[in-house]
Design an enzyme around this catalytic site. Structure first.
Site, mmCIF file in Angstrom:
data_model
loop_
_atom_site.group_PDB
_atom_site.id
_atom_site.type_symbol
_atom_site.label_atom_id
_atom_site.label_comp_id
_atom_site.label_asym_id
_atom_site.label_seq_id
_atom_site.Cartn_x
_atom_site.Cartn_y
_atom_site.Cartn_z
ATOM 1 N N ALA A 66 174.117 10.761 -10.784
ATOM 2 C CA ALA A 66 175.224 11.333 -10.017
ATOM 3 C C ALA A 66 175.348 12.797 -10.431
ATOM 4 C CB ALA A 66 176.503 10.573 -10.332
ATOM 5 N N GLY A 109 172.717 7.247 -11.905
ATOM 6 C CA GLY A 109 172.760 6.881 -10.488
ATOM 7 C C GLY A 109 171.360 6.825 -9.879
ATOM 8 N N GLU A 112 170.186 3.487 -10.637
ATOM 9 C CA GLU A 112 170.970 2.542 -9.826
ATOM 10 C C GLU A 112 170.535 2.574 -8.363
ATOM 11 O OE1 GLU A 112 174.465 4.359 -11.522
ATOM 12 O OE2 GLU A 112 175.203 2.408 -12.164
ATOM 13 N N GLU A 132 174.493 7.485 -19.091
ATOM 14 C CA GLU A 132 175.895 7.886 -18.923
ATOM 15 C C GLU A 132 176.666 7.942 -20.243
ATOM 16 O OE1 GLU A 132 174.272 5.619 -17.094
ATOM 17 O OE2 GLU A 132 174.775 5.839 -14.972
HETATM 18 N N1 CAA Z 1 173.948 16.414 -12.224
HETATM 19 C C1 CAA Z 1 173.971 17.730 -11.951
HETATM 20 N N2 CAA Z 1 172.956 18.563 -12.241
HETATM 21 C C2 CAA Z 1 171.879 18.060 -12.865
HETATM 22 C C3 CAA Z 1 171.807 16.697 -13.214
HETATM 23 C C4 CAA Z 1 172.895 15.860 -12.854
HETATM 24 N N3 CAA Z 1 172.889 14.527 -13.096
HETATM 25 N N4 CAA Z 1 170.622 16.479 -13.829
HETATM 26 C C5 CAA Z 1 169.986 17.666 -13.875
HETATM 27 N N5 CAA Z 1 170.745 18.622 -13.294
HETATM 28 C C6 CAA Z 1 170.436 20.047 -13.154
HETATM 29 C C7 CAA Z 1 170.601 20.785 -14.470
HETATM 30 O O1 CAA Z 1 171.959 21.105 -14.681
HETATM 31 C C8 CAA Z 1 169.728 21.985 -14.232
HETATM 32 O O2 CAA Z 1 170.431 22.896 -13.411
HETATM 33 P P1 CAA Z 1 170.474 24.485 -13.810
HETATM 34 O O3 CAA Z 1 169.038 24.904 -13.670
HETATM 35 O O4 CAA Z 1 171.377 25.060 -12.784
HETATM 36 O O5 CAA Z 1 170.954 24.551 -15.215
HETATM 37 C C9 CAA Z 1 168.575 21.428 -13.393
HETATM 38 O O6 CAA Z 1 169.063 20.201 -12.830
HETATM 39 C C10 CAA Z 1 167.330 21.107 -14.213
HETATM 40 O O7 CAA Z 1 167.726 20.270 -15.284
HETATM 41 P P2 CAA Z 1 167.368 20.579 -16.828
HETATM 42 O O8 CAA Z 1 167.266 22.040 -17.042
HETATM 43 O O9 CAA Z 1 168.362 19.824 -17.665
HETATM 44 O O10 CAA Z 1 165.919 19.922 -16.902
HETATM 45 P P3 CAA Z 1 165.208 19.254 -18.186
HETATM 46 O O11 CAA Z 1 163.812 18.978 -17.750
HETATM 47 O O12 CAA Z 1 165.443 20.058 -19.399
HETATM 48 O O13 CAA Z 1 165.981 17.866 -18.403
HETATM 49 C C11 CAA Z 1 166.973 15.758 -17.688
HETATM 50 C C12 CAA Z 1 165.904 16.865 -17.421
HETATM 51 C C13 CAA Z 1 166.624 15.006 -18.961
HETATM 52 C C14 CAA Z 1 166.926 14.813 -16.503
HETATM 53 C C15 CAA Z 1 168.356 16.419 -17.833
HETATM 54 O O14 CAA Z 1 168.571 17.274 -16.717
HETATM 55 C C16 CAA Z 1 169.489 15.436 -17.868
HETATM 56 O O15 CAA Z 1 169.738 14.836 -18.908
HETATM 57 N N6 CAA Z 1 170.230 15.264 -16.740
HETATM 58 C C17 CAA Z 1 171.394 14.436 -16.679
HETATM 59 C C18 CAA Z 1 171.057 12.953 -16.670
HETATM 60 C C19 CAA Z 1 172.314 12.121 -16.646
HETATM 61 O O16 CAA Z 1 173.126 12.162 -17.532
HETATM 62 N N7 CAA Z 1 172.481 11.325 -15.564
HETATM 63 C C20 CAA Z 1 173.627 10.449 -15.404
HETATM 64 C C21 CAA Z 1 174.696 11.126 -14.593
HETATM 65 S S1 CAA Z 1 176.214 10.201 -14.503
HETATM 66 C C22 CAA Z 1 175.927 8.947 -13.385
HETATM 67 O O17 CAA Z 1 174.860 8.851 -12.814
HETATM 68 C C23 CAA Z 1 177.061 7.970 -13.146
HETATM 69 C C24 CAA Z 1 176.736 6.816 -12.262
HETATM 70 O O18 CAA Z 1 176.588 5.703 -12.718
HETATM 71 C C25 CAA Z 1 176.628 6.967 -10.790
#
Ligand code: CAA
Length: 258
Positions: A66, A109, A112, A132
């Site tokens: 998400a 998400g 999911e 999460e």
């Molecule tokens: N939401 C918003 N933006 C996201 C994102 C997310 N879930 N995941 C990645 N991005 C964005 C980053 O903010 C970044 O944007 P900027 O360039 O503007 O800073 C861009 O995508 C590239 O990401 P990274 O620079 O972080 O890339 P990386 O290769 O270093 O890392 C990753 C990749 C491990 C996937 C890391 O981005 C990450 O941990 N993302 C979040 C994963 C996460 O926590 N997901 C769960 C979300 S909550 C949810 O999903 C609730 C539910 O049950 C529905």
């Protein structure tokens, strides 16, 4: 089909492929993307020319979850009013088979969404997780239920409580994905499988998908009852007559979709 900003749609015969397309955010599932995705799935579900759907992302990310930036400032009442997961319930109601073609990150998400699909083909590069917990929340789009049913309590608990990402091979071993192929082939393999299913009699495919999904929300007794009724119902289809007749006449059946 209307214009979309966050997804790409492609058609090859009776197979439609939807690719999530927010590359800068690793396909994070914001409200606009999810609205487009669900509208598109429903439109394809209504289209008689489409018999199977492939859902994919990019090589780097199926979807990284998400959109955290969209949720970071929200309070509980705003989240309740947004009711963002109501859209996900609509995916559950899609009647045509959906094959996920997953490469790179399928997190939160993203994992999911992958689990909303009916069959999952993964690239060797897939990294799957429910992270999460690392940002102070927990899965909200079905992860605690679907992951647990797919991989069992222990691994689901470990993934959800630690946020650890598993590899494609570990996911295959745990029964979460059905096939792992080199990254060059994951989309092709999912489309091949979708084409195979698209050539089967559509009414039987629809009723069989419904019956398999029933196994998730009913008792064995009621599930068997449901299966039996769908089985009998197929004897009202022209395709059932054709399928059995073709078998006896030793020829290939010609499906009408009726
Ligand atoms: N939401 C918003 N933006 C996201 C994102 C997310 N879930 N995941 C990645 N991005 C964005 C980053 O903010 C970044 O944007 P900027 O360039 O503007 O800073 C861009 O995508 C590239 O990401 P990274 O620079 O972080 O890339 P990386 O290769 O270093 O890392 C990753 C990749 C491990 C996937 C890391 O981005 C990450 O941990 N993302 C979040 C994963 C996460 O926590 N997901 C769960 C979300 S909550 C949810 O999903 C609730 C539910 O049950 C529905």
């Amino acid at each position: 089909m209307p214009e979309f900003n966050n997804i790409l749609v492609d058609r090859a015969g009776a197979v439609a492929t939807i690719a999530l397309n927010r590359p800068k955010a690793l396909n994070a599932l914001n409200i606009e993307l999810m609205t487009e995705l669900v509208d598109c799935l429903e439109a394809l579900d209504q289209d008689d020319g489409v018999r199977a759907i492939v859902l994919t992302g990019s090589e780097r990310a199926f979807a990284a979850g998400a959109d955290i930036k969209e949720m970071a400032d929200a309070n509980a009442m705003e989240m309740l009013a947004r009711d963002q997961f109501a859209r996900w319930d609509r995916i559950r109601k899609i009647k045509k088979p959906i094959i996920a073609a997953v490469s790179g990150f399928a997190l939160g998400g993203g994992c999911e969404l992958m689990m909303h699909c009916d069959i999952i083909i993964a690239s060797e590069t897939a990294r799957i997780g429910q992270p999460e917990i690392l940002i102070g929340v927990m899965p909200g789009a079905g992860g605690t239920q679907r992951l647990t049913r797919a991989v069992g309590k222990g691994l689901a608990m470990e993934m959800i409580l630690t946020g650890r990402q598993i590899t494609a091979d570990e996911a295959l071993h745990a029964g979460l994905v059905q096939k792992v192929v080199p990254v060059e082939f994951y989309l092709e393999e999912a489309q091949r499988l979708a084409k195979d299913i698209s050539e089967k009699p559509p009414v039987a495919v629809r009723l069989a998908k419904e019956a398999v999904l029933k196994a998730f929300d009913t008792t064995i007794e009621m599930g068997l009852e449901y299966e039996r009724k769908n089985f009998y119902l197929l004897f009202a289809s022209e395709d059932m007559r054709e399928g059995m007749k073709a078998f006896i006449e030793k020829r290939k059946p010609e499906w009408k979709g009726k």
